[in-house]
Design a protein around this motif. Sequence first.
Motif, short mmCIF file in Angstrom:
data_model
loop_
_atom_site.label_atom_id
_atom_site.label_comp_id
_atom_site.label_asym_id
_atom_site.label_seq_id
_atom_site.Cartn_x
_atom_site.Cartn_y
_atom_site.Cartn_z
N ARG A 24 0.85 -1.19 0.00
CA ARG A 24 0.00 0.00 0.00
C ARG A 24 0.89 1.24 0.00
NH1 ARG A 24 -2.07 -1.41 5.07
NH2 ARG A 24 -3.40 -2.90 3.98
N ALA A 25 0.56 2.19 -0.86
CA ALA A 25 1.29 3.45 -0.93
C ALA A 25 0.55 4.50 -0.10
CB ALA A 25 1.40 3.92 -2.37
N ARG A 26 1.28 5.18 0.78
CA ARG A 26 0.69 6.27 1.57
C ARG A 26 1.21 7.57 0.98
NH1 ARG A 26 -2.60 6.29 5.34
NH2 ARG A 26 -2.92 8.00 6.79
N THR A 27 0.33 8.29 0.32
CA THR A 27 0.79 9.42 -0.47
C THR A 27 -0.17 10.60 -0.37
OG1 THR A 27 1.74 9.99 -2.61
CG2 THR A 27 -0.26 8.62 -2.64
N ILE A 28 0.00 11.55 -1.26
CA ILE A 28 -0.75 12.81 -1.22
C ILE A 28 -1.98 12.74 -2.12
CG2 ILE A 28 -0.63 15.30 -1.72
CD1 ILE A 28 2.43 15.08 -1.21
N ASP B 17 7.34 12.73 -3.68
CA ASP B 17 8.81 12.59 -3.66
C ASP B 17 9.36 11.78 -4.84
OD1 ASP B 17 11.18 13.34 -2.55
OD2 ASP B 17 11.23 11.78 -1.01
N GLN B 18 8.82 12.02 -6.01
CA GLN B 18 9.27 11.27 -7.18
C GLN B 18 10.67 11.69 -7.65
OE1 GLN B 18 7.21 8.47 -8.72
NE2 GLN B 18 7.02 8.85 -6.52
N THR C 122 7.85 7.50 -3.13
CA THR C 122 6.66 7.45 -2.29
C THR C 122 6.78 6.38 -1.21
OG1 THR C 122 5.25 8.25 -4.08
CG2 THR C 122 4.17 7.00 -2.32
N HIS C 123 6.34 6.73 0.00
CA HIS C 123 6.35 5.78 1.12
C HIS C 123 5.40 4.62 0.84
CE1 HIS C 123 6.16 4.24 5.24
NE2 HIS C 123 4.85 4.34 5.19
N VAL C 124 5.92 3.39 0.96
CA VAL C 124 5.09 2.21 0.82
C VAL C 124 5.22 1.34 2.07
CG1 VAL C 124 5.17 2.15 -1.70
CG2 VAL C 124 6.87 0.86 -0.40
N SER D 78 3.55 3.28 -13.62
CA SER D 78 4.57 3.01 -12.60
C SER D 78 4.86 4.29 -11.83
CB SER D 78 5.86 2.49 -13.24
OG SER D 78 6.43 3.47 -14.07
N PHE D 79 5.40 4.14 -10.64
CA PHE D 79 5.84 5.30 -9.88
C PHE D 79 7.03 4.89 -9.03
CE2 PHE D 79 2.78 3.14 -7.19
CZ PHE D 79 3.31 3.21 -5.91
N LYS D 80 7.85 5.86 -8.66
CA LYS D 80 9.04 5.58 -7.87
C LYS D 80 8.65 5.32 -6.42
CE LYS D 80 13.58 7.49 -6.69
NZ LYS D 80 14.50 8.66 -6.84
N ARG D 81 9.07 4.19 -5.88
CA ARG D 81 8.76 3.83 -4.50
C ARG D 81 10.00 4.00 -3.63
NH1 ARG D 81 5.32 -1.85 -5.15
NH2 ARG D 81 4.10 -1.21 -6.96
#
Length: 333
Positions: free
Chosen positions: A120-124, A238-239, A244-246, A305-308
Amino acid sequence: MKKLLVASLALAAAAPAMASEIVVYSARADELLKPLTQAYQKKTGTKVTLVSDKAGPLMEKLKAEGKNTKADVFITVDGGNLWQATQAGLLRPINSSVLKSNIPSNLRDPKNHWFGLSVRARTIFYNPKKVNASQLSTYADLANAKWKGKLCLRTSNNVYNQSLVATLIAHNGQAKTEQIVKGWVNNLATTPFSNDTALLEAIDAGRCDVGIANTYYYGRLLNQKPSVANNVKVFFADQKGKGTHVNVSGAGVVKHSDNAAEAQKFIEWLSSSEAQSLYAQNNFEFPANPRVAVTGNMARWLPSSFKRDMINVSVAGQNQQKAIMLMKKAGYK
């Protein structure tokens, strides 16, 4: 006597083999796990019995039961909870080439006591009618005065926010992280919410412009109310930095399991493509197995995709107490 022995052997051969059984202590909702346990039971013949409760009570139950426990597998959410279970000596190491192949090293215990099964990604999240995505960047930026009176947060007693702050401490140190959290508090539009769904609904209603939440809550809300997409969008934080915080939901074999081999097989299956796809579909979570793609409704509102953030998720547990004390000091309720 010989005839009696032959008859006994014949009866034994005719009797059906005793089905294997495992007991799973689970802090996940039954409706999320039952499709998985039923699929496994059908596939293998192994009976899976679920015992459900919150993570804390289940860990206390395991401590109290000790060697007398009937539990074989422990499943819970968040690296912080999984780390606590390991520190309490509730799990045994798993030596599994299958799990090591299926689950990346940052999503599992460094000593293999537990393995992540969903991400799970915790994001904005933001209201596109009030905020341009170009104004967004990092978690730290939400402490900037430009967000004064515009930020929504979930309460600090929630493990998801504790884990986010714990990870920020690992990256930025305590002093810088305390400044960030104080800035969040100063920018609050209203008192913190008890859950992520209420926070996202507040953004939808215009009560705040931005907030932090787990992506699967957004997926659930869109599934119930598609019009939310007009007023609430996801931004992966934060890409250009750490990513991103996971965090994870994950599982381990209970230390005093009487059926550790079957318990390991079950966890290995949960890391397979078949089970990972079910996990993602049922709760809008990302597969932990990188070979399994995001499909269905999730693919409609997520980027390809996104940077984790690749820090090991166990840091959420290692820094948990520091995070709790820091949040309290910063006035984050």
